[in-house]
Design a protein around this motif. Structure first.
Motif, PDB file in Angstrom:
ATOM      1  N   VAL A  71      -1.163 -37.862 -68.384  1.00 29.46           N
ATOM      2  CA  VAL A  71      -1.600 -38.611 -69.567  1.00 29.46           C
ATOM      3  C   VAL A  71      -0.863 -39.941 -69.661  1.00 29.46           C
ATOM      4  N   THR A  72      -1.470 -40.868 -70.384  1.00 28.69           N
ATOM      5  CA  THR A  72      -0.845 -42.156 -70.668  1.00 28.69           C
ATOM      6  C   THR A  72      -1.392 -42.657 -71.990  1.00 28.69           C
ATOM      7  N   VAL A  73      -0.671 -43.590 -72.618  1.00 25.38           N
ATOM      8  CA  VAL A  73      -1.097 -44.150 -73.907  1.00 25.38           C
ATOM      9  C   VAL A  73      -1.772 -45.491 -73.664  1.00 25.38           C
ATOM     10  N   ARG A  74      -2.913 -45.675 -74.288  1.00 27.79           N
ATOM     11  CA  ARG A  74      -3.662 -46.919 -74.149  1.00 27.79           C
ATOM     12  C   ARG A  74      -4.093 -47.406 -75.526  1.00 27.79           C
ATOM     13  N   LEU A  75      -4.108 -48.726 -75.725  1.00 28.34           N
ATOM     14  CA  LEU A  75      -4.558 -49.302 -76.986  1.00 28.34           C
ATOM     15  C   LEU A  75      -6.073 -49.477 -76.964  1.00 28.34           C
ATOM     16  N   LEU A  76      -6.728 -48.916 -77.982  1.00 24.32           N
ATOM     17  CA  LEU A  76      -8.181 -49.026 -78.094  1.00 24.32           C
ATOM     18  C   LEU A  76      -8.542 -49.672 -79.425  1.00 24.32           C
ATOM     19  N   PRO A  77      -9.631 -50.437 -79.465  1.00 22.08           N
ATOM     20  CA  PRO A  77     -10.111 -50.951 -80.755  1.00 22.08           C
ATOM     21  C   PRO A  77     -10.373 -49.805 -81.714  1.00 22.08           C
ATOM     22  N   GLY A  78     -10.084 -50.012 -82.975  1.00 21.19           N
ATOM     23  CA  GLY A  78     -10.211 -48.941 -83.959  1.00 21.19           C
ATOM     24  C   GLY A  78     -11.571 -48.275 -83.971  1.00 21.19           C
ATOM     25  N   GLU A  79     -12.641 -49.064 -83.771  1.00 19.40           N
ATOM     26  CA  GLU A  79     -13.987 -48.487 -83.826  1.00 19.40           C
ATOM     27  C   GLU A  79     -14.309 -47.636 -82.609  1.00 19.40           C
ATOM     28  N   LEU A  80     -13.483 -47.705 -81.552  1.00 22.10           N
ATOM     29  CA  LEU A  80     -13.730 -46.920 -80.350  1.00 22.10           C
ATOM     30  C   LEU A  80     -12.852 -45.668 -80.262  1.00 22.10           C
ATOM     31  N   VAL A  81     -11.993 -45.460 -81.252  1.00 23.27           N
ATOM     32  CA  VAL A  81     -11.115 -44.287 -81.245  1.00 23.27           C
ATOM     33  C   VAL A  81     -11.909 -43.070 -81.714  1.00 23.27           C
ATOM     34  N   PRO A  82     -12.071 -42.035 -80.874  1.00 25.35           N
ATOM     35  CA  PRO A  82     -12.854 -40.862 -81.278  1.00 25.35           C
ATOM     36  C   PRO A  82     -12.107 -40.000 -82.279  1.00 25.35           C
ATOM     37  N   ALA A  83     -12.851 -39.216 -83.034  1.00 19.63           N
ATOM     38  CA  ALA A  83     -12.242 -38.286 -83.984  1.00 19.63           C
ATOM     39  C   ALA A  83     -11.442 -37.238 -83.216  1.00 19.63           C
ATOM     40  N   GLY A  84     -10.304 -36.848 -83.783  1.00 13.51           N
ATOM     41  CA  GLY A  84      -9.482 -35.829 -83.157  1.00 13.51           C
ATOM     42  C   GLY A  84      -8.674 -36.303 -81.974  1.00 13.51           C
TER      43      GLY A  84
END
Length: 218
Positions: A71-84
């Motif tokens: 796993v790794t952490v990536r920055l995503l636009p808020g509207e593209l972040v899935p629920a959960g």
């Protein structure tokens, strides 16, 4: 003195017209640059835009237990972040993946073994995941996450004979994961995790402790 006499008296050249204005403009520009530099140094650092989300660092096989390299952490636009979606690697350490996951795919609660994945697969709010040790390793090789099966008790009786009409334990179970071979105990039968409503889950868990269980594919 003789040289100066021959050359004549030294003449002073006057500066060109507007030189005072040019010097003033240059000094003003230099002062402005200094002010801008000081402002940039004093301004607080701006954090990169986006929401931190945990994603797969590589392609993950079904049933794999997640480790730091997965796993790794990536920055995503808020509207593209899935629920959960998960944000911390520690929240998924050791948990098993439901189905295959592509590199870069966001990890959510329905993609990992647990009650949320069981509810999503079974379609009922009280669903639970039940690990079942199958009698036949060959059957486990035919199963993949999402496969719908019927669970059947096929244990032998006291004389070692398999009953003519095995008991149907649970119809319509959904396979969540098939435990990878390297993670099984040596010499043990394969383990399959299925999603079932709570009542059927308890029955299957109890029966599978004392009898062999197999499945029929739908």
């Amino acid at each position: 003195m003789a040289d100066e006499t021959r050359r004549g008296p030294r003449r002073w050249r006057l500066p060109p017209p507007g030189w005072r204005r040019t010097v003033a403009l240059r000094r003003a520009a230099a002062g402005l640059l200094v002010v801008l530099a000081l402002g940039l140094l004093a301004a607080p650092s701006v954090a990169p835009a986006g929401t931190p989300v945990l994603v797969a660092a590589r392609d993950l096989a079904p049933g794999v237990a997640l480790g730091p390299a997965d796993v790794t952490v990536r920055l995503l636009p808020g509207e593209l972040v899935p629920a959960g979606a998960f944000t911390e690697p520690g929240a998924v350490a050791g948990r098993q993946v439901v189905g295959g996951v592509r590199a870069g795919e966001a990890l959510t609660d329905v993609r990992l073994l647990g009650p949320v994945a069981a509810v999503a697969a079974a379609g009922v709010p009280d669903a639970a995941g039940v690990p079942v040790r199958l009698a036949d390793a060959g059957v486990a090789a035919l199963l993949t996450p999402g496969t719908r099966v019927d669970l059947v008790a096929a244990g032998a009786d006291d004389a070692g004979l398999v009953p003519a009409d095995p008991a149907l334990l649970a119809p319509g179970a959904v396979v969540l994961a098939v435990l990878p071979a390297p993670e099984r105990t040596a010499g043990s039968a394969p383990v399959v995790v299925v999603a079932l409503p709570a009542a059927l889950a308890a029955r299957v868990a109890t029966v599978s402790l004392r009898e062999e269980v197999t499945v029929t594919l739908r």
